[in-house]
Design an enzyme around this catalytic site. Structure first.
Site, PDB file in Angstrom:
ATOM      1  N   GLY A   1       0.781  -1.222   0.000  1.00  0.00           N
ATOM      2  CA  GLY A   1       0.000   0.000   0.000  1.00  0.00           C
ATOM      3  C   GLY A   1       0.820   1.283   0.000  1.00  0.00           C
ATOM      4  O   GLY A   1       0.314   2.342   0.368  1.00  0.00           O
ATOM      5  N   LYS A   2       2.050   1.207  -0.427  1.00  0.00           N
ATOM      6  CA  LYS A   2       2.880   2.420  -0.455  1.00  0.00           C
ATOM      7  C   LYS A   2       2.303   3.451  -1.415  1.00  0.00           C
ATOM      8  O   LYS A   2       2.143   4.627  -1.066  1.00  0.00           O
ATOM      9  CB  LYS A   2       4.316   2.079  -0.882  1.00  0.00           C
ATOM     10  CG  LYS A   2       5.026   1.120   0.052  1.00  0.00           C
ATOM     11  CD  LYS A   2       6.425   0.816  -0.407  1.00  0.00           C
ATOM     12  CE  LYS A   2       6.473   0.142  -1.760  1.00  0.00           C
ATOM     13  NZ  LYS A   2       5.848  -1.177  -1.808  1.00  0.00           N
TER      14      LYS A   2
ATOM     15  N   THR B   1      -0.667   3.646  -2.485  1.00  0.00           N
ATOM     16  CA  THR B   1      -1.944   4.099  -1.960  1.00  0.00           C
ATOM     17  C   THR B   1      -1.742   5.167  -0.885  1.00  0.00           C
ATOM     18  O   THR B   1      -2.444   6.186  -0.865  1.00  0.00           O
ATOM     19  CB  THR B   1      -2.704   2.901  -1.369  1.00  0.00           C
ATOM     20  OG1 THR B   1      -2.696   1.847  -2.335  1.00  0.00           O
ATOM     21  CG2 THR B   1      -4.119   3.270  -1.035  1.00  0.00           C
TER      22      THR B   1
ATOM     23  N   GLU C   1       8.540   5.446  -5.682  1.00  0.00           N
ATOM     24  CA  GLU C   1       9.587   4.668  -6.355  1.00  0.00           C
ATOM     25  C   GLU C   1      10.161   5.405  -7.564  1.00  0.00           C
ATOM     26  O   GLU C   1      10.120   4.916  -8.686  1.00  0.00           O
ATOM     27  CB  GLU C   1       9.027   3.317  -6.803  1.00  0.00           C
ATOM     28  CG  GLU C   1       8.529   2.517  -5.621  1.00  0.00           C
ATOM     29  CD  GLU C   1       8.209   1.094  -6.003  1.00  0.00           C
ATOM     30  OE1 GLU C   1       8.915   0.553  -6.853  1.00  0.00           O
ATOM     31  OE2 GLU C   1       7.271   0.546  -5.443  1.00  0.00           O
TER      32      GLU C   1
HETATM   33  N1  LIG Z   1      -7.388  -1.008  -8.951  1.00  0.00           N
HETATM   34  C1  LIG Z   1      -7.331  -1.794  -7.862  1.00  0.00           C
HETATM   35  N2  LIG Z   1      -8.356  -2.596  -7.559  1.00  0.00           N
HETATM   36  C2  LIG Z   1      -8.327  -3.378  -6.489  1.00  0.00           C
HETATM   37  N3  LIG Z   1      -7.312  -3.458  -5.656  1.00  0.00           N
HETATM   38  C3  LIG Z   1      -6.256  -2.695  -5.903  1.00  0.00           C
HETATM   39  C4  LIG Z   1      -6.206  -1.798  -7.011  1.00  0.00           C
HETATM   40  N4  LIG Z   1      -5.031  -1.157  -6.993  1.00  0.00           N
HETATM   41  C5  LIG Z   1      -4.371  -1.640  -5.917  1.00  0.00           C
HETATM   42  N5  LIG Z   1      -5.105  -2.548  -5.272  1.00  0.00           N
HETATM   43  C6  LIG Z   1      -4.729  -3.290  -4.068  1.00  0.00           C
HETATM   44  O1  LIG Z   1      -4.213  -2.400  -3.138  1.00  0.00           O
HETATM   45  C7  LIG Z   1      -3.055  -2.969  -2.547  1.00  0.00           C
HETATM   46  C8  LIG Z   1      -1.964  -1.927  -2.466  1.00  0.00           C
HETATM   47  O2  LIG Z   1      -1.569  -1.510  -3.747  1.00  0.00           O
HETATM   48  P1  LIG Z   1      -0.412  -0.446  -3.933  1.00  0.00           P
HETATM   49  O3  LIG Z   1      -0.260  -0.217  -5.366  1.00  0.00           O
HETATM   50  O4  LIG Z   1      -0.679   0.723  -3.053  1.00  0.00           O
HETATM   51  O5  LIG Z   1       0.831  -1.241  -3.345  1.00  0.00           O
HETATM   52  P2  LIG Z   1       2.352  -0.835  -3.318  1.00  0.00           P
HETATM   53  O6  LIG Z   1       2.828  -0.982  -1.928  1.00  0.00           O
HETATM   54  O7  LIG Z   1       2.568   0.467  -3.974  1.00  0.00           O
HETATM   55  O8  LIG Z   1       2.952  -2.005  -4.174  1.00  0.00           O
HETATM   56  P3  LIG Z   1       4.151  -1.977  -5.238  1.00  0.00           P
HETATM   57  O9  LIG Z   1       5.400  -1.992  -4.470  1.00  0.00           O
HETATM   58  O10 LIG Z   1       3.936  -3.255  -5.986  1.00  0.00           O
HETATM   59  O11 LIG Z   1       3.958  -0.761  -6.085  1.00  0.00           O
HETATM   60  C9  LIG Z   1      -2.695  -4.200  -3.345  1.00  0.00           C
HETATM   61  O12 LIG Z   1      -2.808  -5.324  -2.519  1.00  0.00           O
HETATM   62  C10 LIG Z   1      -3.678  -4.292  -4.430  1.00  0.00           C
HETATM   63  O13 LIG Z   1      -4.205  -5.585  -4.455  1.00  0.00           O
HETATM   64 MG   LIG Z   2       3.407   1.128  -5.632  1.00  0.00          MG
END
Ligand SMILES: Nc1ncnc2c1ncn2[C@@H]1O[C@H](COP(=O)(O)OP(=O)(O)OP(=O)(O)O)[C@@H](O)[C@H]1O
Ligand SMILES: [Mg+2]
Ligand SMILES: Nc1ncnc2c1ncn2[C@@H]1O[C@H](COP(=O)(O)OP(=O)(O)OP(=O)(O)O)[C@@H](O)[C@H]1O
Ligand SMILES: [Mg+2]
Lengths: 188, 464, 222
Positions: free
Chosen positions: B40-41, B43, B165
């Site tokens: 969720g970073k 997010t 990132e």
């Molecule tokens: N469009 C979407 N629909 C449903 N779930 C989503 C969507 N986008 C992200 N997610 C969920 O939200 C969670 C967090 O996603 P996010 O992109 O914030 O992660 P992150 O930490 O940035 O990962 P990464 O390092 O892969 O970029 C994930 O588990 C993903 O399954």
């Molecule tokens: Mg990400």
């Protein structure tokens, strides 16, 4: 009916759908030409348009079904038409008018359900789309010069085309989309 | 003057991603956030920039800037306070050229038209992109795009900079430069918040460090920060290998009349694992695309002794497959299990890829239990891992990989690497890998091609 | 002489007149006029010949179909056929005149400024247009990706459209977020770097053309 406000994301998606289809419409032009050429040799050129019209009417119902907002079908179809014109589609400016008529025709189907039942709206839109575009063609291409039997046949072929491309195929695409859960809905 | 996050909890489709997150950012801060893919970073950063809940999700708690709730500030004011660099550098620009994009932003903020031109030149100089003003964004490399994105945020006057990132697609040289630039911005009074999978280069610059643990982003005490590791050069393990498969002569690769690669002679042998490195925009991705026949290249190019163009596309793609930089491009079906079934049915190594083996790999990659999930709802990292697994299951004789580790956390990189190794050993797949993350690859590569001055040079070692 | 919006108005006006009337001589005069105009404006010869080439079959087809199947006596059918055939060419050249030298983005921005259209739609469209070159790439990728996995996608299968739609949704989402992050607010005031005002003489031209064409149509019923 809370869904009437246009957000930027919806506007972009609408535009993208319109523009994607403008490319398809543009690519359909030579296709139409071939069909038309083939039918011309037997003097049935009028049917070329009726057979293929459905393809040119896909953007509206698809966009309406995806975005579920009043006015979408009309706008999407107009964008598709404008894009086709800019790409160099050979109907030139008439494309814009055609887009307006086709979009209005499809839009009417959704309007008849008061924008409440989108599935029913889709099927209605194939019907209203046929009626409206046929009426326009009647005026524009001088269909009044044809006999009644011929007119009936033209209408039937047009309906089948619209029913398949702007109805069945659109519904099919939409089903895939539903399953992918890719489109964010407001109730998450 | 702070950006304050208090007890934020984020829920998306009834799933809580993280909860009770609090942080205060003030001028001079340089904060690093790390966590596994999908935690969720992105997010979190979007929440801090005010994009969520506007674009979905449910949020409890509050984000305030100088005491004002972020949700009460309209976007055109918000952009002047907090700036966000998105994870995907290609999907953050609306306009065709650098100049038009910058003008768009300044128009949104209602800046005076006659000041715009000067501002553009100033920020471009600041990020080291003088002369890029009229360039088309679609023709810039990933690294160049990130710099443009940074320049754009500097235009708005926002003092809180959130970077998602930013270095995932950047070469080590540019990474050092940009990190220094960020640090000097922090010293000028900006507050910087970066998410990254790699702590390289941050240790002497950051003022705080957050890590994801058990559904929470928690602060790590300075005593527990990771230690700096000295860099070293690992010798490439050369092997005597099979027959040549790719034979490229007089290869010329251009992008809109700009020469990228001019190579008199290059041969690749079957069974080799080749690593390709080089600065951003030097043409590594373009080279892979040329091998995958997705980009025009001139010269005498043969695969298995037959000219590229004599191969039917369909047959060629049974021999040579490419794992695209964007994972979404690779998917054909909808759910994870449908995708896996599809490749299992079409794989060139049916006996090897038993259901059991696939299950095992799925587990190792942390993708177990996601079978019914639509691939389109996975996080970037999850998608990447699934994509790589799909391509490994297909197991074509040649597999080209473009930045396979971008966006993966350390543990995932390890698992992917182990899989690569295993498949390569068991099935004798030839690998060509473009990557900026070379340290994990060092033990398995037996050829290192560095793209220098438009030419590939065989290197004896790999610097990690 | 005219700005982009005014050119669009003129084209729409003329095409309405063309479509709603049945005068062969009117069509021919306009056809000659626009041919001359676009050549004078320096339309590349290849593009010019392309316009004639693409119109050929539909024009002949149109003529033939009406000639054979329209109602009325022979001379009437001949007339209808010729009107319909020339109409195809005329619309093509009118479109070519409008599109030549008018960038889409300029037309959109000038329409926005002149007609005070919603910025949300205009910038949605501009952003979408700028993504189109990538669509070609994406389309190639989709096809290659499917072949790399042992299947071929065909145009009549919904999968292809579905993938395109997925791509569109993804882009619309990330693009909208990026634009919001860059300060775009629906319905808010923006400052304007480049303006595209109406040209006064443009309206005079519009009026002149309107009067002239109506006059011509009265004089030339055939
Ligand atoms: N469009 C979407 N629909 C449903 N779930 C989503 C969507 N986008 C992200 N997610 C969920 O939200 C969670 C967090 O996603 P996010 O992109 O914030 O992660 P992150 O930490 O940035 O990962 P990464 O390092 O892969 O970029 C994930 O588990 C993903 O399954
Ligand atoms: Mg990400
Ligand atoms: N679609 C494109 N059209 C035109 N030019 C492009 C396109 N994509 C990239 N380029 C240009 O080609 C050059 C090489 O790009 P490429 O993506 O191959 O670089 P790269 O070595 O993979 O860089 P990075 O490490 O940043 O991924 C870049 O300078 C870029 O400006
Ligand atoms: Mg690259």
């Amino acid at each position: 009916m809370k869904n009437t406000q246009w957000k930027l994301r919806d506007a972009i998606l609408l535009a993208l759908i319109g523009i994607i289809f403008s490319v398809i419409y543009f690519l359909m032009d030579p296709m139409y030409q071939i069909i038309s050429g083939a039918l011309t040799t037997v003097g049935l050129q009028a049917f070329a348009g009726e057979l293929t019209i459905g393809v040119w009417m896909m953007a509206g119902p698809l966009a309406a079904y995806v975005l579920k907002k009043p006015g979408t079908a009309l706008l999407a179809e107009m964008i598709g038409a404008a894009g086709e014109m800019f790409l160099g589609g050979y109907w030139g400016v008439a494309t814009l008018l055609a887009g307006l008529i086709q979009g209005a025709g499809s839009e009417l189907g959704f309007t008849l359900t008061a924008y409440k039942n989108w599935k029913l709206g889709l099927w209605l839109s194939t019907l209203t789309g046929t009626v409206v575009t046929f009426g326009w063609q009647y005026l524009q291409s001088g269909f009044g010069n044809y006999h009644f039997g011929m007119l009936l046949l033209l209408f039937a072929v047009r309906y089948l085309s619209i029913f398949f491309f702007a109805g069945v195929l659109v519904n099919w695409i939409e089903k895939l989309l539903d399953r992918s859960k890719f489109l964010r809905t407001d109730n998450d | 003057m702070t950006l304050k996050v208090s007890d934020v909890c984020f829920t998306y489709r009834k799933e809580t991603l993280f909860s009770d997150f609090s942080i205060e950012m003030a001028s001079g801060d340089f904060i690093l956030l790390m966590g596994p893919s999908g935690c969720g970073k992105s997010t979190l950063l979007k929440t801090m920039a005010g994009l969520y809940p506007q674009y979905g999700g449910k949020i409890t708690g509050q984000v305030t800037i100088d005491g004002q709730a972020l949700t009460d500030i309209p976007a055109n004011k918000r952009a002047g306070l907090v700036g966000l660099l998105f994870q995907n550098p290609r999907e953050q620009f609306a306009m065709p050229t650098v100049e038009e994009e910058f003008i768009f932003t300044m128009e949104n903020l209602q800046l005076a038209p006659d000041t715009m031109s000067n501002k553009i030149d100033r920020v471009l100089t600041k990020v080291g992109l003088t002369g890029f003003r009229k360039r088309l964004l679609s023709e810039l490399s990933g690294g160049e795009l990130q710099k443009v994105a940074l320049a754009e945020v500097l235009l708005t006057g926002a003092k809180y900079l959130l970077l998602d990132e930013p270095f995932a697609a950047i070469d080590p040289q540019a990474r050092v430069e940009l990190q220094q630039l960020l640090k000097s911005l922090a010293n000028e009074g900006y507050a910087i918040f970066v998410s990254d999978h790699d702590d390289h280069g941050y240790l002497d610059k950051m003022t705080a460090f957050y890590q994801y643990q058990k559904q929470h982003f928690t602060e790590v005490a300075q005593a527990d920060w990771p230690k700096k590791v000295a860099s070293q050069v690992v010798a490439v393990q050369k092997e005597t290998l099979g027959r040549p498969i790719f034979q490229l002569k007089q290869l010329v690769l251009e992008n809109d009349q700009r020469l990228l690669i001019e190579q008199a002679q290059l041969e690749m042998k079957s069974g080799e694992c080749t690593l390709i490195t080089g600065p951003n925009g030097s043409g590594k991705s373009s080279f892979l695309k040329a091998l995958a026949r997705l980009q025009k290249a001139e010269g005498q190019l043969t695969y298995l002794g037959q000219d590229f163009h004599r191969w039917k596309k369909k047959d060629y793609y049974r021999q040579v497959t490419l794992a695209f930089q964007s994972a979404l491009d690779q998917f054909l079906d909808i759910t994870v299990s449908e995708e896996l079934q599809q490749v299992q049915k079409n794989t060139y190594q049916k006996n090897y890829w038993s259901t059991e083996r696939i299950e095992r790999s799925l587990h190792a990659l942390g993708l177990a239990g996601l079978g019914n999930r639509s691939v389109y709802t996975l996080s970037g990292g999850q998608q990447k891992k699934l994509q790589l697994l799909l391509m490994l299951v297909m197991a074509s004789p040649v597999l080209l990989l473009d930045e396979p580790f971008a966006g993966l956390d350390e543990q995932s990189v390890g698992v992917v690497l182990a899989l690569l190794k295993e498949v390569r050993r068991d099935l004798d797949v030839t690998l060509v890998i473009v990557s900026h993350q070379i340290a994990p690859l060092a033990p398995i590569v037996n050829r290192h091609l560095a793209l220098e001055n438009a030419e590939f040079v065989d290197k004896e070692g790999v610097a990690v | 002489m005219m700005n982009a919006s005014q050119r669009l108005f003129l084209a729409l006006l003329l095409s309405l007149e063309i479509v709603l009337t049945n005068s062969l001589s009117f069509n021919v005069i306009l056809l000659l006029f626009f041919n001359g105009l676009i050549l004078y404006q320096g339309l590349p010869l290849k593009r010019y010949l392309y316009c004639w080439a693409v119109g050929f079959i539909p024009a002949i087809g149109s003529f033939w179909s009406f000639y054979l199947y329209a109602q009325g006596d022979l001379s009437h059918r001949l007339h209808v056929g010729l009107v319909m055939g020339s109409r195809v060419f005329l619309l093509i050249f009118l479109g070519a005149w409008l599109v030549n030298k008018t960038k889409e983005a300029v037309l959109l921005q000038s329409l926005q400024q002149n007609l005070h259209l919603s910025n949300t739609f205009i910038y949605g469209l501009i952003a979408a247009l700028n993504f189109m070159p990538r669509f070609k790439q994406a389309f190639q990728n989709i096809q290659a990706a499917s072949q790399m996995r042992g299947v071929s996608l065909h145009w009549y299968q919904p999968t292809l459209y579905f993938k395109a739609l997925i791509q569109a949704i993804q882009w619309s989402e990330s693009l909208a977020m990026a634009m919001t992050a860059h300060g775009f607010q629906e319905g808010a005031e923006r400052s304007v770097y480049q303006t595209y005002p109406y040209k006064k003489v443009g309206f005079a031209w519009l009026a002149l053309v309107l009067i002239l064409t109506i006059g011509l149509l009265r004089l030339l019923p055939y």
